[in-house]
Design a protein around this motif. Sequence first.
Motif, mmCIF file in Angstrom:
data_model
loop_
_atom_site.group_PDB
_atom_site.id
_atom_site.type_symbol
_atom_site.label_atom_id
_atom_site.label_comp_id
_atom_site.label_asym_id
_atom_site.label_seq_id
_atom_site.Cartn_x
_atom_site.Cartn_y
_atom_site.Cartn_z
ATOM 1 N N UNK A 261 0.953 -1.447 0.026
ATOM 2 C CA UNK A 261 -0.074 -0.158 -0.060
ATOM 3 C C UNK A 261 0.896 1.223 -0.025
ATOM 4 N N UNK A 262 1.964 1.097 0.723
ATOM 5 C CA UNK A 262 2.679 2.405 0.770
ATOM 6 C C UNK A 262 3.584 2.635 -0.573
ATOM 7 N N UNK A 263 3.629 1.475 -1.284
ATOM 8 C CA UNK A 263 4.280 1.512 -2.337
ATOM 9 C C UNK A 263 3.249 2.094 -3.723
ATOM 10 N N UNK A 264 2.210 2.148 -3.392
ATOM 11 C CA UNK A 264 1.201 2.601 -4.506
ATOM 12 C C UNK A 264 0.244 1.614 -4.919
ATOM 13 N N UNK A 289 -4.557 -4.088 4.775
ATOM 14 C CA UNK A 289 -5.816 -4.211 3.719
ATOM 15 C C UNK A 289 -6.702 -3.148 3.537
ATOM 16 N N UNK A 290 -6.840 -2.424 2.230
ATOM 17 C CA UNK A 290 -7.691 -1.438 1.900
ATOM 18 C C UNK A 290 -9.296 -2.073 2.006
ATOM 19 N N UNK A 291 -9.483 -3.548 1.514
ATOM 20 C CA UNK A 291 -10.796 -3.796 1.461
ATOM 21 C C UNK A 291 -10.732 -5.302 1.660
ATOM 22 N N UNK A 292 -11.832 -5.976 1.997
ATOM 23 C CA UNK A 292 -11.869 -7.363 2.063
ATOM 24 C C UNK A 292 -13.293 -7.879 1.632
ATOM 25 N N UNK A 333 -2.235 -3.874 -8.018
ATOM 26 C CA UNK A 333 -2.983 -4.296 -7.223
ATOM 27 C C UNK A 333 -2.252 -5.618 -6.372
ATOM 28 N N UNK A 334 -2.226 -5.607 -4.979
ATOM 29 C CA UNK A 334 -1.953 -6.686 -4.044
ATOM 30 C C UNK A 334 -3.165 -7.462 -3.604
ATOM 31 N N UNK A 335 -3.375 -8.587 -4.036
ATOM 32 C CA UNK A 335 -4.600 -9.477 -3.708
ATOM 33 C C UNK A 335 -4.135 -10.806 -2.942
ATOM 34 N N UNK A 336 -4.932 -11.020 -1.847
ATOM 35 C CA UNK A 336 -4.623 -12.033 -1.120
ATOM 36 C C UNK A 336 -5.996 -12.986 -0.962
ATOM 37 N N UNK A 337 -5.802 -14.249 -1.014
ATOM 38 C CA UNK A 337 -6.885 -15.005 -1.125
ATOM 39 C C UNK A 337 -6.615 -16.260 -0.240
#
Length: 436
Positions: A261-264, A289-292, A333-337
């Motif tokens: 997030x800090x990296x944009x 995390x911005x959203x979940x 995007x950085x996405x976690x699943x």
Amino acid sequence: MIRDFPLRWLVYWLLLPNLAIMLMWFVGAPPMTPMFATFALVGLVAAQLKWPWVKRAILAGLILYTIYYYVLVLFNLGPDGLSMLWPFIVEVKPLRSPEYLLAALVLMVSCTIALYKAPSVKPFTSPMPFLLAIFAAMLVLAVDYWATESTRSTYRREAPAGAPVQAATYEAHLFQPKAGGHHLVVVIVEALGVPVGEQEKAIFAADWNRAAWRRRYAVEHGEIPFYGSTTSGELRELCQVRQSYDDVTEPMLGCLPARYRKAGYETHAYHGFTPSLFQRDRWYPLIGFDSFLFRDDLYGLGLSRCNGVFAGACDKQIPGLIAERLKAATKPQMVYFLTLNTHLPIMRDKSIETMECTLGDGSWAQDNPQLCRLFLMHHYLAEAIDALAMDPDLPPTDFLIVGDHFPPFFDRVDRNRFVPGVVPWVLLRHSDEDSS
């Protein structure tokens, strides 16, 4: 000596209250030696009291604590697991599983008999019954030690003192966002282990070492040690720490989502179960995390329900949502699943397409039904991830796929089909010279 042997004490104060756990010796079970020792010692003292209601209260307390301890050990939860016990009871439906249902029936019957009969055990009148009771309890401890010896190393709740924290995200050099702005997808797979048998290795390789991936990605494989439960695996991979989610009480800027997030990057998380069980809606924002999206959110987007002990949104449909997000993104995007549907035991159920399993050669599937269903569910997930990763319209994206913990089978035969103490990881690093 035969006349002085405290048979009624042994039956009603030690064997019957723990019968359901002891029956697991025949198929596979976590070590319970310390708990059995405590049970025997407290039970020996309590049996000498003269008040029946006090005896019953003490025995009931021992039974409840032993069940609690057994659940913690079985699911590799630490001693702070009390905080999740009520959400676990409310959200998880263990009686959907025949294995859990049978265990609950045995537990209820045996403990009811014990609680009814234990107060009738007369106090000992000489030293000999005490000595014989201690000897009998030591035999029970010895049997527990022997019966759990082959799988003892697979129950890893806590790391040895001084052991470094190892994470696949760190081993794959993902903790520091690199120039280029590739999207990143991190998938933590429930109960993904490193197989040891030839049949299992072949099935695993067909899913997680696909030749087609090398046309678009540089592919790396590795193994890392695990300790604890799923949330331990999450904090290992997302924050490279070894701590409880209860301890996440303020922003952790060193975690993977916070760094990206800090990296944009925009940071998002997906999980098919309710957020209340492990308070993920509380601590996910604290790690960046911005959203979940959780179970009800995913149902609202049209995802199907997949049944099981942990019933929730179907894992194999979530990569399609991730594809939509990555294709529409105007920022990296950085996405976690975090997957859900491979929580053991896996039932035969139409909603998860496990009514028939024909993996492997010869009679392997028929001889190993639970093992086959686990590999089948992992196969469905691998197919969905493959469709996402090989989508020709997908922007440049890196993928990390890693197990959270060892597959926690009850049966020692199935449990011993995996390398103890480690989980696998697979990195797909997008090649800027995509040949697809």
